[in-house]
Design an enzyme around this catalytic site. Structure first.
Site, PDB file in Angstrom:
ATOM      1  N   THR A 134       0.819  -1.212   0.000  1.00  0.00           N
ATOM      2  CA  THR A 134       0.000   0.000   0.000  1.00  0.00           C
ATOM      3  C   THR A 134       0.853   1.263   0.000  1.00  0.00           C
ATOM      4  OG1 THR A 134      -1.527   1.251   1.398  1.00  0.00           O
ATOM      5  CG2 THR A 134      -0.095  -0.274   2.522  1.00  0.00           C
ATOM      6  N   ASP A 135       0.266   2.357  -0.463  1.00  0.00           N
ATOM      7  CA  ASP A 135       0.974   3.647  -0.386  1.00  0.00           C
ATOM      8  C   ASP A 135       1.042   4.171   1.050  1.00  0.00           C
ATOM      9  OD1 ASP A 135      -1.719   4.317  -0.063  1.00  0.00           O
ATOM     10  OD2 ASP A 135      -1.746   5.857  -1.623  1.00  0.00           O
ATOM     11  N   GLU A 136       0.243   3.562   1.958  1.00  0.00           N
ATOM     12  CA  GLU A 136       0.214   4.079   3.330  1.00  0.00           C
ATOM     13  C   GLU A 136       1.559   3.894   4.048  1.00  0.00           C
ATOM     14  OE1 GLU A 136      -3.187   3.395   5.729  1.00  0.00           O
ATOM     15  OE2 GLU A 136      -4.558   3.498   4.042  1.00  0.00           O
ATOM     16  N   TYR A 159      -1.844  -0.485  10.987  1.00  0.00           N
ATOM     17  CA  TYR A 159      -1.986  -1.169   9.684  1.00  0.00           C
ATOM     18  C   TYR A 159      -0.789  -0.859   8.793  1.00  0.00           C
ATOM     19  CZ  TYR A 159      -3.297  -1.612   4.762  1.00  0.00           C
ATOM     20  OH  TYR A 159      -3.288  -1.898   3.420  1.00  0.00           O
ATOM     21  N   LYS A 163       2.208  -3.292   7.307  1.00  0.00           N
ATOM     22  CA  LYS A 163       2.477  -3.473   5.871  1.00  0.00           C
ATOM     23  C   LYS A 163       3.924  -3.057   5.577  1.00  0.00           C
ATOM     24  CE  LYS A 163       0.078  -4.582   2.936  1.00  0.00           C
ATOM     25  NZ  LYS A 163      -0.288  -5.929   2.392  1.00  0.00           N
TER      26      LYS A 163
HETATM   27  P1  NAD Z   1      -9.601  -7.327   2.118  1.00  0.00           P
HETATM   28  O1  NAD Z   1      -9.604  -7.043   3.589  1.00  0.00           O
HETATM   29  O2  NAD Z   1     -10.821  -7.058   1.322  1.00  0.00           O
HETATM   30  O3  NAD Z   1      -9.232  -8.857   1.872  1.00  0.00           O
HETATM   31  C1  NAD Z   1      -8.234  -9.519   2.581  1.00  0.00           C
HETATM   32  C2  NAD Z   1      -8.388 -11.011   2.330  1.00  0.00           C
HETATM   33  O4  NAD Z   1      -7.336 -11.672   3.044  1.00  0.00           O
HETATM   34  C3  NAD Z   1      -9.713 -11.591   2.830  1.00  0.00           C
HETATM   35  O5  NAD Z   1     -10.260 -12.453   1.857  1.00  0.00           O
HETATM   36  C4  NAD Z   1      -9.318 -12.356   4.081  1.00  0.00           C
HETATM   37  O6  NAD Z   1     -10.152 -13.473   4.342  1.00  0.00           O
HETATM   38  C5  NAD Z   1      -7.900 -12.786   3.734  1.00  0.00           C
HETATM   39  N1  NAD Z   1      -7.092 -13.029   4.944  1.00  0.00           N
HETATM   40  C6  NAD Z   1      -6.985 -12.224   6.024  1.00  0.00           C
HETATM   41  N2  NAD Z   1      -6.192 -12.812   6.946  1.00  0.00           N
HETATM   42  C7  NAD Z   1      -5.785 -13.994   6.402  1.00  0.00           C
HETATM   43  C8  NAD Z   1      -4.961 -15.046   6.886  1.00  0.00           C
HETATM   44  N3  NAD Z   1      -4.405 -14.990   8.092  1.00  0.00           N
HETATM   45  N4  NAD Z   1      -4.747 -16.101   6.071  1.00  0.00           N
HETATM   46  C9  NAD Z   1      -5.320 -16.165   4.838  1.00  0.00           C
HETATM   47  N5  NAD Z   1      -6.139 -15.217   4.354  1.00  0.00           N
HETATM   48  C10 NAD Z   1      -6.364 -14.144   5.140  1.00  0.00           C
HETATM   49  O7  NAD Z   1      -8.348  -6.546   1.563  1.00  0.00           O
HETATM   50  P2  NAD Z   1      -8.166  -5.757   0.186  1.00  0.00           P
HETATM   51  O8  NAD Z   1      -8.669  -4.395   0.354  1.00  0.00           O
HETATM   52  O9  NAD Z   1      -8.641  -6.597  -0.934  1.00  0.00           O
HETATM   53  O10 NAD Z   1      -6.577  -5.676   0.137  1.00  0.00           O
HETATM   54  C11 NAD Z   1      -5.806  -6.749  -0.393  1.00  0.00           C
HETATM   55  C12 NAD Z   1      -4.334  -6.405  -0.280  1.00  0.00           C
HETATM   56  O11 NAD Z   1      -4.072  -5.208  -0.991  1.00  0.00           O
HETATM   57  C13 NAD Z   1      -3.867  -6.154   1.156  1.00  0.00           C
HETATM   58  O12 NAD Z   1      -2.585  -6.688   1.290  1.00  0.00           O
HETATM   59  C14 NAD Z   1      -3.838  -4.643   1.269  1.00  0.00           C
HETATM   60  O13 NAD Z   1      -2.884  -4.232   2.208  1.00  0.00           O
HETATM   61  C15 NAD Z   1      -3.467  -4.252  -0.133  1.00  0.00           C
HETATM   62  N6  NAD Z   1      -3.945  -2.934  -0.591  1.00  0.00           N
HETATM   63  C16 NAD Z   1      -5.269  -2.595  -0.454  1.00  0.00           C
HETATM   64  C17 NAD Z   1      -5.706  -1.373  -0.950  1.00  0.00           C
HETATM   65  C18 NAD Z   1      -7.158  -0.952  -0.866  1.00  0.00           C
HETATM   66  O14 NAD Z   1      -7.489   0.181  -1.211  1.00  0.00           O
HETATM   67  N7  NAD Z   1      -8.079  -1.814  -0.452  1.00  0.00           N
HETATM   68  C19 NAD Z   1      -4.798  -0.498  -1.565  1.00  0.00           C
HETATM   69  C20 NAD Z   1      -3.453  -0.884  -1.674  1.00  0.00           C
HETATM   70  C21 NAD Z   1      -3.045  -2.114  -1.184  1.00  0.00           C
HETATM   71  O1  DAU Z   2      -4.167   3.938   0.457  1.00  0.00           O
HETATM   72  C1  DAU Z   2      -4.387   2.572   0.370  1.00  0.00           C
HETATM   73  C2  DAU Z   2      -5.222   2.112   1.547  1.00  0.00           C
HETATM   74  O2  DAU Z   2      -6.548   2.577   1.324  1.00  0.00           O
HETATM   75  C3  DAU Z   2      -5.214   0.609   1.736  1.00  0.00           C
HETATM   76  O3  DAU Z   2      -3.908   0.193   2.041  1.00  0.00           O
HETATM   77  C4  DAU Z   2      -6.174   0.188   2.860  1.00  0.00           C
HETATM   78  O4  DAU Z   2      -6.221  -1.219   2.942  1.00  0.00           O
HETATM   79  C5  DAU Z   2      -7.543   0.724   2.523  1.00  0.00           C
HETATM   80  O5  DAU Z   2      -8.447   0.421   3.565  1.00  0.00           O
HETATM   81  C6  DAU Z   2      -7.494   2.237   2.307  1.00  0.00           C
HETATM   82  O6  DAU Z   2      -7.197   2.917   3.549  1.00  0.00           O
HETATM   83  P1  DAU Z   2      -7.936   4.273   3.955  1.00  0.00           P
HETATM   84  O7  DAU Z   2      -7.842   4.422   5.413  1.00  0.00           O
HETATM   85  O8  DAU Z   2      -7.484   5.405   3.111  1.00  0.00           O
HETATM   86  O9  DAU Z   2      -9.443   3.886   3.498  1.00  0.00           O
HETATM   87  P2  DAU Z   2     -10.854   4.112   4.198  1.00  0.00           P
HETATM   88  O10 DAU Z   2     -11.884   3.787   3.178  1.00  0.00           O
HETATM   89  O11 DAU Z   2     -10.926   3.473   5.529  1.00  0.00           O
HETATM   90  O12 DAU Z   2     -10.868   5.685   4.416  1.00  0.00           O
HETATM   91  C7  DAU Z   2     -10.736   6.591   3.339  1.00  0.00           C
HETATM   92  C8  DAU Z   2     -10.764   7.994   3.903  1.00  0.00           C
HETATM   93  O13 DAU Z   2     -12.090   8.266   4.397  1.00  0.00           O
HETATM   94  C9  DAU Z   2      -9.840   8.213   5.075  1.00  0.00           C
HETATM   95  O14 DAU Z   2      -9.351   9.537   5.040  1.00  0.00           O
HETATM   96  C10 DAU Z   2     -10.733   8.018   6.294  1.00  0.00           C
HETATM   97  C11 DAU Z   2     -12.064   8.543   5.802  1.00  0.00           C
HETATM   98  N1  DAU Z   2     -13.270   7.926   6.372  1.00  0.00           N
HETATM   99  C12 DAU Z   2     -13.360   6.562   6.359  1.00  0.00           C
HETATM  100  C13 DAU Z   2     -14.472   5.923   6.855  1.00  0.00           C
HETATM  101  C14 DAU Z   2     -14.555   4.409   6.884  1.00  0.00           C
HETATM  102  C15 DAU Z   2     -14.313   8.703   6.835  1.00  0.00           C
HETATM  103  O15 DAU Z   2     -14.232   9.954   6.813  1.00  0.00           O
HETATM  104  N2  DAU Z   2     -15.426   8.078   7.326  1.00  0.00           N
HETATM  105  C16 DAU Z   2     -15.551   6.727   7.366  1.00  0.00           C
HETATM  106  O16 DAU Z   2     -16.586   6.208   7.858  1.00  0.00           O
END
Ligand code: NAD
Ligand code: DAU
Length: 352
Positions: A134-136, A159, A163
């Site tokens: 992630t970019d975080e 988190y 990562k």
């Molecule tokens: P998600 O939470 O939707 O899915 C995570 C999956 O991992 C689920 O299916 C869960 O069952 C599985 N999992 C969790 N713990 C596990 C374990 N111990 N063993 C096996 N499986 C397990 O997550 P996502 O949003 O699809 O993100 C996927 C990946 O991409 C993550 O590594 C996250 O850090 C990264 N990522 C997410 C975002 C985003 O915006 N969602 C952006 C950049 C990177």
């Molecule tokens: O940048 C990549 C990341 O983006 C991934 O690595 C994470 O897995 C993914 O969850 C996401 O993280 P964020 O914290 O940016 O996403 P989230 O949707 O939780 O929140 C987006 C923005 O909105 C953040 O500034 C927090 C805000 N927010 C979020 C929720 C859930 C609110 O203001 N209200 C809310 O209820």
């Protein structure tokens, strides 16, 4: 049938993972694709019901934090490649339960690295460990600037710290043991199958239900949004063509302040739901801020563009329209997820 590759995708029942699995299953019939997922609250096998009967697709329910299980799995199947997405992914949950993030994101990743190293020890030829991050990990930006691949790591949430630690382990296995890896750091994804604890699907769900739309703090926090199918396409490209031991940033060139984004969602949903303009915006509710809230993320995706020719294929307008239409035409998905019924899918479709 003899396959060209045996590929392990972890976390394939999650949001991004399910799009990655579908892409690989449909694009690469010559690969045998194993989806390893523990089916935590975030894993939903219904996301993959359209491809689950493909003969080159195998689902394995299992936990990456179980070292001996992971080692046995690698010894049994002798994967050629791994695309690792399994993680705890929600920042707010990491604030209430940091250890779960250390356990899965750090320990789980290292177990996979150990197993890959162990079965690939005789030759790394044709092998690749792809770590999806992630970019975080870069922390927060001020009002200007972009994250590049050389931005120093400065994670601010449990988190992102977990990562970042996992990224460091991947890199360390590359440096110390020569493990062939690629790593990508991506910005915020959106699209179908996004679990409604994250901002966009939460707001879509709450607008439909006419419930409050919680905006943390002043709502001026900024995220760079990318359509999930474009992320899956980038992962495919980097897996096949990315340079060994390299990191690539992936982003949407698409920054939005949370409050502006939520107002846009309200407008678009009012139109689709046939509600008078301004109806959903009345649901906007400013709430207590997230501790350690990163002000702004924005990705410089020049490297992946220049080296691999990747760029987002859809505009935000198009991606958001697809997303809203998907949620509105799949009310049963939201219902299953919010009621918890999705968690019985594995039992009824795989075990009965
Ligand atoms: P998600 O939470 O939707 O899915 C995570 C999956 O991992 C689920 O299916 C869960 O069952 C599985 N999992 C969790 N713990 C596990 C374990 N111990 N063993 C096996 N499986 C397990 O997550 P996502 O949003 O699809 O993100 C996927 C990946 O991409 C993550 O590594 C996250 O850090 C990264 N990522 C997410 C975002 C985003 O915006 N969602 C952006 C950049 C990177
Ligand atoms: O940048 C990549 C990341 O983006 C991934 O690595 C994470 O897995 C993914 O969850 C996401 O993280 P964020 O914290 O940016 O996403 P989230 O949707 O939780 O929140 C987006 C923005 O909105 C953040 O500034 C927090 C805000 N927010 C979020 C929720 C859930 C609110 O203001 N209200 C809310 O209820």
């Amino acid at each position: 049938m003899a396959f060209d590759k045996k590929l392990l995708i972890t976390g394939g029942a999650g949001f991004i993972g399910s799009h990655v699995v579908r892409r690989f299953v449909t694009q690469y019939p010559n690969y045998q694709i194993f989806n390893l997922d523990a089916l935590t609250y975030a894993g939903n096998l219904e996301n993959l019901s359209d491809i689950e009967t493909a003969s080159h697709y195998v689902f394995i329910k299992g936990d990456i934090t179980d070292a001996s299980f992971v080692m046995t799995l690698f010894e049994t199947h002798r994967f050629d490649g791994v695309i690792h997405l399994a993680a705890e992914s929600h920042v707010d949950r990491s604030i209430t339960d940091p250890m779960a993030f250390v356990h899965t994101n750090v320990n789980g990743t290292v177990h996979l690295l150990q197993a890959a190293r162990s079965i690939w020890k005789d030759s790394y030829e044709g092998k690749r460990f792809y770590h999806v991050s992630t970019d975080e990990v870069y922390g927060t930006l001020g009002a200007t600037g972009l994250f590049t691949e050389t931005t120093p790591y400065a994670p601010n949430s449990p988190y992102s710290a977990s990562k970042a630690a996992s990224d460091h382990f991947v890199r360390a296995y590359g440096e110390t043991y020569g493990l062939p890896y690629v790593l990508t750091n991506c910005s915020n994804n959106y699209g179908p199958n996004h679990f409604p604890e994250k901002l966009i699907p939460l707001c879509i769900h709450n607008i439909i239900q006419q419930k409050p739309l919680p905006i943390y703090g002043n709502g001026l926090y900024t995220r760079d949004w990318l359509y999930v199918l474009d992320h899956a396409r980038a992962i495919d490209l980097v897996f096949h063509q990315g340079r060994n031991h390299e990191t690539y940033n992936i982003g949407g060139f698409n920054e939005w302040k949370n409050i502006d984004l939520v107002r846009l969602l309200c407008e678009l949903m009012d139109t689709r739901l046939g509600r008078p303009a301004g109806t959903s915006a009345q649901l906007i509710t400013f709430v207590k801020d997230r501790p350690g809230h990163d002000l702004r993320y924005a990705i410089d995706a020049t490297k992946i563009h220049t080296e691999l020719g990747w760029q987002p294929s859809v505009t935000f307008e198009e991606g958001l329209a697809e997303t809203l239409d998907w949620y509105l035409t799949h009310p049963e998905w939201l219902e299953q997820v919010t009621s918890g019924r999705y968690q019985t899918y594995y039992q009824t479709h795989y075990l009965d």
